[in-house]
Design a protein around this motif. Sequence first.
Motif, PDB file in Angstrom:
ATOM      1  N   GLU A   1       1.442   6.379   9.647  1.00 47.43           N
ATOM      2  CA  GLU A   1       0.757   5.725  10.767  1.00 47.43           C
ATOM      3  C   GLU A   1      -0.395   4.852  10.266  1.00 47.43           C
ATOM      4  O   GLU A   1      -0.597   3.732  10.750  1.00 47.43           O
ATOM      5  N   ASP A   2      -1.136   5.342   9.265  1.00 47.71           N
ATOM      6  CA  ASP A   2      -2.238   4.567   8.678  1.00 47.71           C
ATOM      7  C   ASP A   2      -1.719   3.259   8.068  1.00 47.71           C
ATOM      8  O   ASP A   2      -2.326   2.194   8.234  1.00 47.71           O
ATOM      9  N   VAL A   3      -0.600   3.374   7.349  1.00 51.78           N
ATOM     10  CA  VAL A   3      -0.004   2.192   6.701  1.00 51.78           C
ATOM     11  C   VAL A   3       0.444   1.181   7.751  1.00 51.78           C
ATOM     12  O   VAL A   3       0.174  -0.024   7.646  1.00 51.78           O
ATOM     13  N   GLU A   4       1.140   1.672   8.787  1.00 50.51           N
ATOM     14  CA  GLU A   4       1.638   0.779   9.840  1.00 50.51           C
ATOM     15  C   GLU A   4       0.491   0.102  10.591  1.00 50.51           C
ATOM     16  O   GLU A   4       0.574  -1.076  10.944  1.00 50.51           O
TER      17      GLU A   4
ATOM     18  N   LEU B   1       6.620  -2.804   1.503  1.00 52.86           N
ATOM     19  CA  LEU B   1       6.085  -1.639   2.208  1.00 52.86           C
ATOM     20  C   LEU B   1       6.696  -1.526   3.613  1.00 52.86           C
ATOM     21  O   LEU B   1       7.146  -0.448   4.036  1.00 52.86           O
ATOM     22  N   THR B   2       6.741  -2.669   4.316  1.00 55.46           N
ATOM     23  CA  THR B   2       7.306  -2.697   5.675  1.00 55.46           C
ATOM     24  C   THR B   2       8.774  -2.285   5.665  1.00 55.46           C
ATOM     25  O   THR B   2       9.216  -1.459   6.479  1.00 55.46           O
ATOM     26  N   LEU B   3       9.539  -2.863   4.726  1.00 57.24           N
ATOM     27  CA  LEU B   3      10.976  -2.566   4.654  1.00 57.24           C
ATOM     28  C   LEU B   3      11.232  -1.114   4.263  1.00 57.24           C
ATOM     29  O   LEU B   3      12.139  -0.471   4.791  1.00 57.24           O
ATOM     30  N   ALA B   4      10.418  -0.599   3.317  1.00 63.94           N
ATOM     31  CA  ALA B   4      10.610   0.781   2.857  1.00 63.94           C
ATOM     32  C   ALA B   4      10.360   1.777   3.989  1.00 63.94           C
ATOM     33  O   ALA B   4      11.132   2.734   4.175  1.00 63.94           O
TER      34      ALA B   4
ATOM     35  N   VAL C   1      10.841  11.990   8.467  1.00 65.79           N
ATOM     36  CA  VAL C   1       9.730  11.053   8.259  1.00 65.79           C
ATOM     37  C   VAL C   1       9.197  10.620   9.622  1.00 65.79           C
ATOM     38  O   VAL C   1       9.908  10.011  10.424  1.00 65.79           O
ATOM     39  N   VAL C   2       7.932  10.970   9.886  1.00 58.77           N
ATOM     40  CA  VAL C   2       7.297  10.652  11.169  1.00 58.77           C
ATOM     41  C   VAL C   2       5.957   9.981  10.901  1.00 58.77           C
ATOM     42  O   VAL C   2       5.554   9.804   9.745  1.00 58.77           O
ATOM     43  N   SER C   3       5.240   9.629  11.961  1.00 59.76           N
ATOM     44  CA  SER C   3       3.960   8.920  11.814  1.00 59.76           C
ATOM     45  C   SER C   3       2.941   9.709  11.013  1.00 59.76           C
ATOM     46  O   SER C   3       2.110   9.138  10.293  1.00 59.76           O
TER      47      SER C   3
END
Length: 727
Positions: A587-590, A621-624, A635-637
Motif C-alpha cells: 500500500e505504501d508503494v502504491e 515496480l508497477t508491473l511487478a 499478496v494484499v495491501s
Amino acid sequence: NVNKGSMNGAGNLMDFLDEPFPDVSTYEDFHTIDWLREKSRDTDRHRKITSKSKESLWELIKSLLDAWSGWVVMLLIGLLSGTLAGVIDLAVDWMTDLKEGVCLSAFWYSHEQCCWTSNETTFDDRDKCPQWQKWAELMTGHAEGAGAYVLNYFLYILWALLFSFLAVSLVRVFAPYACGSGIPEIKTILSGFIIRGYLGKWTLLIKTVTLVLAVSSGLSLGKEGPLVHVACCCGNLFCSLFSKYSKNEGKRREVLSAAAAAGVSVAFGAPIGGVLFSLEEVSYYFPLKTLWRSFFAALVAAFTLRSINPFGNSRLVLFYVEYHTPWKTTQLGKYPVLEVIAVTGITALLAYPNPYTRRSTSELISELFNDCGALESSQLCDYVNNPNMSRPVDDIPDRPAGPGVYNALWQLTLALIFKIVITIFTFGMKIPSGLFIPSMAVGAIAGRIVGIAVEQMAYHHHDWIIFKNWCRPGADCVTPGLYAMVGAAACLGGVTRMTVSLVVIMFELTGGLEYIVPLMAAAVTSKWVADAFGKEGIYESHILLNGYPYLDVRDEFTHRTLATDVMRPRRNDPPLAVLTQDSTTVEDVETLIKDTDYNGFPVVVSRESERLIGFVQRRDLTLAIKNARQKQDGVVSSSVVYFTEDAPQLPASNPQPLKLRRILNLSPFTVTDHTPMETVVDIFRKLGLRQCLVTRSGRLLGIITKKDVLRHMAQMMNQDPESIMFN
C-alpha cells in the motif's frame, strides 16, 4: 513467480525478463532510456545465446541467425528506403510538371519523359514537343498570348494549393509526426529519448505520400531531410521483426543510426556522405560495427535507387557537373491548414512570373551549377561570342556578357530575396519539409551572381593586380558554376554546421572531386562565420525550441559548480522519496507511485540510516505489483515488500510478503556530493545515464537526473531552465 530466486545486480535483469511480465524494462513515452541498463541486458542475452549454442545443432543455428540478423535488417532497410526514394523522385517530377501541363501520349509521363519518346523534338527546342501541352493550349487551343498566360498562371496556383491542402490535411488527420524534416527529432531519439509513434507505420506511409505533395506544390522546401526520417521509419519497422532489436532500445538505436545513413545516401546519391552525416550530425552512440553496417545499408540503398534510375541518366548524382576548368508559436501557426494554404498561395503567386522560381528547386540548382558550353541554351550562357574564335568546344575563353546574362542576373537577384524570405516561413509548417535543398539554392544563386560578376571583372579589367598574375587576356579564368557550387556548400554549412560530411556529400552530389579544396574552405569558413552568431545549427535550435532533453557532446561545461548544487532535494524541498529494503508495504508503494511522477526510487536500509542499497524503476515496480496481485496468492495491501536476499520467517497470521529483489538494480551509478559538475556532465554524456544518485560515505543525499543536468547547463548560460520540458 516473483518469489523464486534472487538477483544480484542489474546484470541479471534477464532472469527477471524470463518471468511472465508484459512490457517489463520498457520505457514511458517522452522519457530517456538507460543506456547502461540496455547494454547490460544485451550482454546477458548474448551470453545466454552463446552458452545455449553448445547444447545442440538447432541452438547453434539460432545463434548464427542472431549474429546475422543485423546484416539482414541493413539489407531490408537499404532495399525499402532506396525503393521509396525512387518512387518519390518519379512522383515529384510528374506532379511538379502537372502544374504546367500534361503529356497527351501518356499522362503519367513528366515533361522530360514525354519529350524523350517524341520523334519530333530537336536539340535546340528539346523542351518542346507536340505530345506535351500546357493547360491553356489543351483547353483553349491557344499556346501564346495574354489569355493563355493568365489561364496557365491561375491553374499553376490552383494545383499548388490543391497539393499543399492535401498534404497538410493528411498530416493533421492521420500522422501529426509526419510534419517537418524529422532530423531534430531523429537526433533526440538517437540520444536515447522515446517518442512513441514518431517512427511508426502510419508516419512512414503519410510522410512518403505528403512529401511528394509538399515538394510538388512548389513550396520552398526539399525532400532530403524528410528522407532521413522515412529511412529511420523503415529501420524501426524492420526492428520489430527481430526481438534482438525490438526488445532493446539501445540496439534499436544502432539500427536507426545506420538507417539515417541510408536516408542521406538516397537523398543525395551519396553513400559515403550518408555514413559521415550519421556519424557527425545525428548519431549519439556509434560503435565500429555500426559504421560497417551503416556503409552496407547506404550502399544497398544507393544501388536500389540507381536501379530505379529516377533521373534517367544512369547516375546517382542530382546535379552532375563537369567543369573544363515542431512547431511554431506564431499566431498563424495556431491554424496549420490556413498557414500552409496562405504560404503556398503567396509562393505560387510570386514564383510563377520568374522562370528561376517557377521551376523545381533541384532543376534551378542544376542549371546554376552548369558550366556554359557551346551547346547551352540557358539565359545564363548568353555571352557575346567572338566570330574569329577557333577553339575546342570545351575550352571557351571568358567573354563579355550578353543581354540574356544581365536579364538573368536581375531575375536571380529577385529569386534570391524571394527564396530567403519564403524559406523562413516555410520551414516549420505542418507538412514534411527539408532545408537542405532550399539552403543550397540560396547559396547557389548568390554564388552564381558573384561568379558572373568576378568573370566580367576579370574580362574587362584583366590588368588589375588581383587578376594579373593568373588571368591572361583571352583565357578561361573564371567558372561561375563553380562559384555556385561553393556558395551552395557554404550556405548549407552555415545553416546546419556540417563540415566533413558536407564536403563529401557535395562532391558525391556533383561528381566534382577535383574541387574538394574550395569546398573544404567554404565549409570551414561558413561554420566560423555562423558560429560567430550562435553555436547551434538549425537542428539543435529546433531541439531547444521543443524542449527535448538532448545533451550535445559538443557543448562545453566550464563552470565550477558541484553535484551538491544541482542534486534534489534542494533546501526547503520535501525529503527524497525512497523505499526501505524490508519495512515498506504494498500500500505504501502504491501510494508513493500515485502521489509522485518520478521515474524510479532509491532503496535504502532504513529511513534513519539512509544507507543506499539500490535503485528500482517506477515502471518495473508497477508491473511487478500488478502481476503479483493477479498471480500470487496472499499478496494484499498490507503485505511487506522485501528487497533483501531472503525474507524472514513470518507468523502464519501475517499476510504473504512480496519479494522484489529481482527488479532491484544493485549497482546504480553514484557520485559524491563534492564531485565537480564538469565531471557529472561528462559522465551523463559518455554513459548515457538517465539519473545518478549522490552519496556521502554510502549515505544517500539526493539524485541528479538528465533534466536536472540540462536545466543547470541552461541556467549557467543565462537561458530559461524551464525550457527543458522532458526527462
